[in-house]
Write an enzyme that holds these catalytic residues in place. Structure first.
Site, short mmCIF file in Angstrom:
data_model
loop_
_atom_site.label_atom_id
_atom_site.label_comp_id
_atom_site.label_asym_id
_atom_site.label_seq_id
_atom_site.Cartn_x
_atom_site.Cartn_y
_atom_site.Cartn_z
N PRO A 165 0.85 -1.19 0.00
CG PRO A 165 -0.08 -1.14 2.15
CD PRO A 165 0.89 -1.89 1.30
CB ALA A 167 -0.65 7.24 1.44
CB CYS A 222 1.43 4.82 9.03
SG CYS A 222 1.64 6.51 8.42
C1 LIG Z 1 4.74 7.79 -0.30
C2 LIG Z 1 4.57 6.58 0.57
C3 LIG Z 1 3.29 6.23 0.98
C4 LIG Z 1 3.10 5.09 1.80
N1 LIG Z 1 1.84 4.74 2.17
C5 LIG Z 1 1.64 3.62 2.93
C6 LIG Z 1 0.33 3.20 3.27
O1 LIG Z 1 -0.68 3.81 2.91
N2 LIG Z 1 0.22 2.08 4.04
C7 LIG Z 1 1.32 1.36 4.46
O2 LIG Z 1 1.17 0.35 5.14
N3 LIG Z 1 2.56 1.73 4.13
C8 LIG Z 1 2.74 2.83 3.36
N4 LIG Z 1 4.02 3.18 2.98
C9 LIG Z 1 5.15 2.30 3.32
C10 LIG Z 1 5.43 1.32 2.17
O3 LIG Z 1 4.34 0.45 1.96
C11 LIG Z 1 6.70 0.48 2.46
O4 LIG Z 1 6.52 -0.23 3.65
C12 LIG Z 1 7.95 1.34 2.57
O5 LIG Z 1 8.01 2.30 1.53
C13 LIG Z 1 9.22 0.49 2.55
O6 LIG Z 1 9.36 -0.20 1.33
P1 LIG Z 1 10.40 0.32 0.19
O7 LIG Z 1 11.71 0.61 0.90
O8 LIG Z 1 10.48 -0.86 -0.75
O9 LIG Z 1 9.80 1.53 -0.42
C14 LIG Z 1 4.22 4.32 2.21
C15 LIG Z 1 5.50 4.70 1.78
C16 LIG Z 1 5.70 5.80 0.98
C17 LIG Z 1 7.09 6.16 0.55
#
Ligand SMILES: Cc1cc2nc3c(=O)[nH]c(=O)nc-3n(C[C@H](O)[C@H](O)[C@H](O)COP(=O)(O)O)c2cc1C
EC number: 1.3.1.-
Length: 317
Positions: free
Chosen positions: A21, A23, A105
């Site tokens: 997910p 946002a 979050c």
């Molecule tokens: C812009 C943005 C929005 C995010 N929105 C959510 C969200 O709505 N729900 C959630 O569980 N995690 C959210 N996350 C966290 C991501 O799902 C993920 O756990 C995090 O980015 C780490 O993974 P990555 O290093 O591969 O990006 C968000 C992260 C970013 C950068």
């Protein structure tokens, strides 16, 4: 990485490469795209239970879906077990097969209201939320971090609590709350959680290539991976990891996203979404700076289409 089906409660998902997910990003058209490119499961962005409770229109819009989305997973955000249960059982969630609970979050406003990662500091409340959501009869999953701070990581304890409370899967972002979105994930924390849990454990955080996905699987022994930022930057990673043959190029994919988004949303939202998708997807394209400015200036769908064509059809990567 080894690709395999996963069982989430009584639902079987086709593979273990998931889209997180995000946002502002994982709207319905994007989830359809990831599904088409091979993702095993995608989630809506976090949806505030209080927003739903107060019938907020913008919040309701986040739950837009159609039967074309084969397995539907909605992520709920909230801190009050009774409200979470009520919303999980509400008409809003009827189309969804899976309810994912946001326990990761880190954003200050969310944290201060006892939601998101704050629940990693209140296991009793987190457990009541899971139990309440389970009473909806749907599969329930949890997305969390490894803990609140790096000197007090609790991934294994938290995973066990989730499982004992009835969760059907847990996705762990291998960073603590204070790390926000930077730093090397704590692979060992995910590994420890995997060693105590019987439900599927999905590893997330810092996967920006096929090699990173392999590394994550090797170091954690997790049942699958969850892509986040890189899934948005390069949605073709899903076909690469799952060996799904895709004949479309970036230009075709983005053009189809414009069409789909225009059918589901108004022009303002469509432009807002496509700008973000296009600018992420052109990150690695050289000489695109001037086009990026044009992309952000365009005021209607026709202009949007023509600039997307210039970027992805003329400047080929
Ligand atoms: C812009 C943005 C929005 C995010 N929105 C959510 C969200 O709505 N729900 C959630 O569980 N995690 C959210 N996350 C966290 C991501 O799902 C993920 O756990 C995090 O980015 C780490 O993974 P990555 O290093 O591969 O990006 C968000 C992260 C970013 C950068």
């Amino acid at each position: 990485m080894e690709i395999k089906e996963l069982r989430i409660g009584n639902i079987t998902i086709p593979n273990n490469v998931l889209m997180a997910p995000l946002a502002g990003y994982t709207c319905y058209p994007f989830r359809i795209l990831c599904q088409e490119l091979g993702a095993g499961l995608c989630f809506t962005e976090m949806v505030s239970c209080n927003g739903l409770k107060y019938k907020d229109k913008a919040t309701q819009k986040l739950l837009f879906t159609t039967p074309d989305e084969k397995i539907k997973a909605a992520q709920l955000l909230g801190s009050d077990p009774r409200i979470m249960e009520k919303m999980a059982r509400s008409d809003y969630l009827i189309p969804f097969d899976i309810i994912d609970i946001n326990m990761g979050c880190p954003v200050p406003n969310v944290f201060k209201s006892g939601e998101g990662s704050s629940l990693m500091g209140d296991l009793k409340r987190a457990s009541s939320i899971i139990k309440g959501c389970k009473r909806s009869g749907k599969a329930v999953t949890v997305k969390c971090r490894t803990g609140l701070k790096e000197d007090s990581m609790i991934a294994a304890e938290f995973a066990k609590m989730c499982e004992d409370s009835g969760a059907d899967m847990i996705s762990i972002h291998g960073r603590s709350r204070n790390m926000m979105y930077e730093g090397v994930p704590y692979y060992d924390q995910i590994e420890q959680a995997k060693s105590v849990a019987k439900i599927p454990v999905i590893a997330n955080g810092g996967i920006f290539s096929k090699e990173d996905a392999d590394k994550m699987m090797n170091l954690t022994g997790a049942d699958g991976v969850m892509l986040a930022r890189y899934g948005f930057e390069n949605p073709f990673i899903f076909s690469e990891l799952t060996n799904k043959e895709i004949k479309k190029d970036k230009y075709t994919v983005i053009s189809e996203q414009i069409e789909l988004a225009s059918r589901c949303y108004d022009e303002t939202y469509t432009i807002y979404y496509i700008r973000k998708l296009a600018s992420y997807c052109m990150k690695k394209l050289k000489g695109t700076k001037q086009y990026k400015a044009e992309l952000y200036k365009c005021g209607n769908i026709e202009e949007l289409k023509s600039i997307v064509e210039k970027i992805f059809n003329v400047l080929v990567d």
